[in-house]
Design an enzyme around this catalytic site. Structure first.
Site, PDB file in Angstrom:
ATOM      1  N   ASP A   1       0.846  -1.198   0.000  1.00  0.00           N
ATOM      2  CA  ASP A   1       0.000   0.000   0.000  1.00  0.00           C
ATOM      3  C   ASP A   1       0.878   1.243   0.000  1.00  0.00           C
ATOM      4  OD1 ASP A   1      -2.272  -1.499   0.118  1.00  0.00           O
ATOM      5  OD2 ASP A   1      -2.915  -0.810   2.100  1.00  0.00           O
TER       6      ASP A   1
ATOM      7  N   LYS B   1      -8.013   0.707  -5.152  1.00  0.00           N
ATOM      8  CA  LYS B   1      -9.236   0.142  -4.571  1.00  0.00           C
ATOM      9  C   LYS B   1     -10.472   0.911  -5.009  1.00  0.00           C
ATOM     10  CE  LYS B   1      -7.017  -1.310  -0.218  1.00  0.00           C
ATOM     11  NZ  LYS B   1      -6.965  -2.754  -0.333  1.00  0.00           N
TER      12      LYS B   1
ATOM     13  N   GLY C   1      -5.588  -2.808   8.648  1.00  0.00           N
ATOM     14  CA  GLY C   1      -5.285  -1.630   9.452  1.00  0.00           C
ATOM     15  C   GLY C   1      -5.068  -1.915  10.923  1.00  0.00           C
TER      16      GLY C   1
ATOM     17  N   SER D   1      -0.755  -1.203   6.000  1.00  0.00           N
ATOM     18  CA  SER D   1      -0.167  -0.204   6.879  1.00  0.00           C
ATOM     19  C   SER D   1       1.190  -0.641   7.411  1.00  0.00           C
ATOM     20  CB  SER D   1      -1.124   0.039   8.051  1.00  0.00           C
ATOM     21  OG  SER D   1      -2.455   0.043   7.589  1.00  0.00           O
TER      22      SER D   1
ATOM     23  N   LYS E   1      -6.590 -20.390   6.739  1.00  0.00           N
ATOM     24  CA  LYS E   1      -6.741 -21.788   7.167  1.00  0.00           C
ATOM     25  C   LYS E   1      -8.126 -22.313   6.828  1.00  0.00           C
ATOM     26  CE  LYS E   1      -4.256 -23.280  10.918  1.00  0.00           C
ATOM     27  NZ  LYS E   1      -3.766 -23.270  12.326  1.00  0.00           N
TER      28      LYS E   1
END
Lengths: 302, 207
Positions: A34, A91, A162, A245, A174
């Site tokens: 990002d 996005k 975030g 982030s 999983k």
């Protein structure tokens, strides 16, 4: 996969499933980072990122700011596109096909229809209509297959963006892998029942059962903050990782970015991972997911 | 003769696809004993007869090849006359020189082929395309998949041009080194992988 007619000599055919999934496939083993500016995009490219995700704010800041989170400023996206040679993703809000069209027009290489932004519809964008490929988030096999059926060329775990807490990404990966394994040994009738339960076509479930993996690339995302987190997700079967982030909220973004790239290449080598993880400064502070209120979770969107 | 061993640079990109295509090609040639290995670290290339550098991002692959110490091994393999195939990002990495956008990233090039390359020459992902391509060594056209593909803008003399598209060089060969702008590993047509393995066998017979 959709069948296309014979290509003729001299014809250049664009926007096919093969091209969309082929693009996604080329990202395997890579780290998608990002970034919110030209400068950050250059740091990511220099560190060896396979692609960058252009945003107006990283998820940690989106979470903090509250309000409506929308597509990034096209000016910033264009600046990032001009600054780097690696693919640029961006996005759009879930269901917001106009934002997706704008991103395609800007020349974005892949659109992330993302729960990190505020959804505008309970239905997702019909991604087959687009020339640009899409990636979508998923928490379980049903979500993953529904997005693929809508035309997503790549799936990623939702995790909990975030937070810097990788717990939910682990759980989602999983779950998806386990559900795929449980398809093994089921007969045709049973696979049809699964398809009905998940609300997808029987063909897609059958393909997944045979391949014993999703028919598109499956990345890890949501809460990855350290080289060890990235290695963990690769060990769980991810084809690559998104780091949100985790890089630019860390103390030393350059070092952290390069280290996460190297960790993905050495995920099964603890000695190397130990070296790679040394002296990276303080990772992003993060929020433990269990302290979040249900209403603060991003993964339940879409 | 010892068993043929082909290495695929496995840092990032279409690794599995090349491994699968090579294994099928070996089987089709009745060389089931041949092995295909993945190369993520130094110390493996020396034992390989041929090497494939797959598509992915050339900046990422190039940086990790350097960090992992694989670059000198590839240079040595080329010098020893081993067959090397580079597809898409692999083509960029094999080149001696890049146009301005390649130079700008400061990405390391292996310089094993005397060509100049341009990245993303046809544009961004939405301009990626499929096309039928005529290659000089194939009778019938090849269904080629171009994804953010590079081209060769200049090829110096010993380099043989194998295919052009819209006037651009998209496949070339320099001795035992072959480079393609497109992705033969993404389709089921294995004629190029056959050609590559045959090149390798010819090279082995000579040495």
């Amino acid at each position: 996969m959709e069948k296309v007619g014979e290509i003729e000599i001299g014809e250049l055919r664009h926007g096919t499933e093969l091209l969309k999934r082929g693009f996604a496939s080329l990202q395997k083993g890579g780290v998608i980072m990002d970034v919110t500016s030209k400068n950050q995009a250059e740091i990511a490219e220099e560190a060896g990122a396979i692609a960058v995700m252009a945003l107006h704010a990283v998820p940690a800041d989106i979470r903090k700011a509250g309000g409506v989170a929308r597509m990034a400023d096209p000016m910033v996206i264009s600046e990032i596109i001009d600054a780097v040679t690696i693919p640029v993703m961006a996005k759009c809000r879930i269901g917001h096909f106009s934002e997706a069209e704008i991103l395609e027009a800007l020349g974005v290489d892949m659109v992330d229809e993302s729960e990190v932004l505020t959804p505008v519809d309970s239905h997702h964008v019909d991604k087959r209509d687009f020339t640009v490929p899409f990636v979508c988030g998923a928490r379980d096999l049903g979500e993953a297959l529904r997005r693929i059926e809508e035309g997503a060329a790549m799936v990623r775990t939702k995790g909990e963006a975030g937070t810097g807490d990788v717990k939910e990404a682990v759980r989602h990966m999983k779950l998806i892998m386990g559900e795929i394994r449980s398809l093994k040994g089921k007969n045709e009738e049973e696979l049809k029942d699964v398809a009905k339960e998940l609300d997808v076509s029987a063909g897609l479930v059958q393909e997944t059962a045979e391949l014993q993996r999703l028919p598109v690339v499956n990345f890890a995302a949501g809460g990855i903050a350290t080289p060890a987190d990235a290695a963990l997700m690769m060990r769980l079967g991810a084809d690559g990782v998104f780091v949100g982030s985790g890089i630019f909220k860390s103390e030393e973004p350059k070092k952290m970015a390069a280290a996460i790239v190297e960790a993905v290449n050495n995920y099964d080598n603890p000695n190397k991972l130990a070296d790679i993880s040394k002296g990276l400064g303080v990772p992003m502070k993060g929020i433990e997911i269990s302290v979040l209120d249900e209403s603060e979770l991003l993964q339940v969107r879409g | 003769m010892r068993v043929m061993k082909i290495g695929v640079i496995a840092i990032q990109g279409n690794v599995e696809e090349h491994v699968r295509a090579l294994e099928k090609t070996l089987a089709e040639q009745g060389r089931e004993e041949g092995v295909v290995v993945k190369i993520r670290h130094r110390g493996i290339i020396e034992s390989c007869d041929a090497i494939v550098i797959p598509g992915g991002e050339s900046t990422t692959i190039g940086r990790l090849l350097e960090r992992e110490g694989i670059v000198p091994e590839l240079t040595e393999a080329a010098r020893a006359g081993k067959a090397i195939l580079g597809t898409c990002a692999g083509l960029v990495l094999l080149a001696k020189e890049g146009e301005v956008e390649v130079a700008k990233t400061g990405q390391p090039l292996l310089g094993l082929m005397d060509v100049k390359v341009k990245r993303n020459a046809f544009g961004r992902q939405k301009e990626s395309f499929e096309a039928l391509l005529s290659l000089s060594f194939l009778k019938e056209p090849f269904h080629a998949v171009f994804i953010r593909a590079p081209i060769i803008t200049h090829a110096a003399d010993p380099v043989e041009v194998l295919a052009t598209l819209k006037g651009h060089i998209v496949a070339a060969r320099h001795g035992n080194i072959m480079a393609l702008s497109f992705h033969p590993e993404l389709t089921e047509d294995r004629r190029i992988h056959h050609y590559f393995i045959n090149t390798c066998i010819q090279g082995r017979n000579k040495s």
